[in-house]
Scaffold this motif. Structure first.
Motif: not given
Length: 122
Positions: A45-49, A51-55, A60-62
């Motif tokens: 779940a931490q990994r998924s969160r 990954k979602q935050t990075q995406k 947002h940068e794009e």
């Protein structure tokens, strides 16, 4: 004395079964398996969160880059529109006094050379 309560320090624990109406004893191995499964799930779940935050950060940068590019392009459109307006006005003024446009002889069609045959569609 206690009425039907398990003794403190009892090794076996009771859990509610899937049917919800019956308690089953659980061994220490089952407890270990459950703890490992929960830990594995927590890490996933931490990994998924993350990954979602990075995406979301990447999007947002794009978005920011596209907004900047859009602003640059809008400024360029404004400049080109002003240039078109200025050149159109200059052309109108020139047409009023252009000797080539005022002379009736200039409207005689002039034969033009044939285009290169290889450039024409067949």
């Amino acid at each position: 004395m206690s009425q039907g309560l398990p003794a403190a320090g009892s090794v076996l624990q009771r859990s509610v079964s899937a049917s919800g109406n019956q308690a089953q004893p659980q061994s220490p191995e089952d407890d270990d398996r459950k703890v490992r499964r929960r830990e594995k799930n927590r890490v996933a779940a931490q990994r998924s969160r993350k990954k979602q935050t990075q995406k979301a950060d990447k999007l947002h940068e794009e978005y920011e880059c596209l907004e900047q590019e859009n602003a640059v392009l809008r400024r360029e459109i404004g400049k080109l529109t002003e240039e078109l307006k200025h050149l159109s006005e200059a052309l109108k003024e020139h047409e009023k006094m252009c000797p080539l446009l005022l002379c009736p002889m200039n409207f005689v069609p002039v034969p033009r050379p044939d285009p290169v045959p290889g450039c024409l569609p067949r």
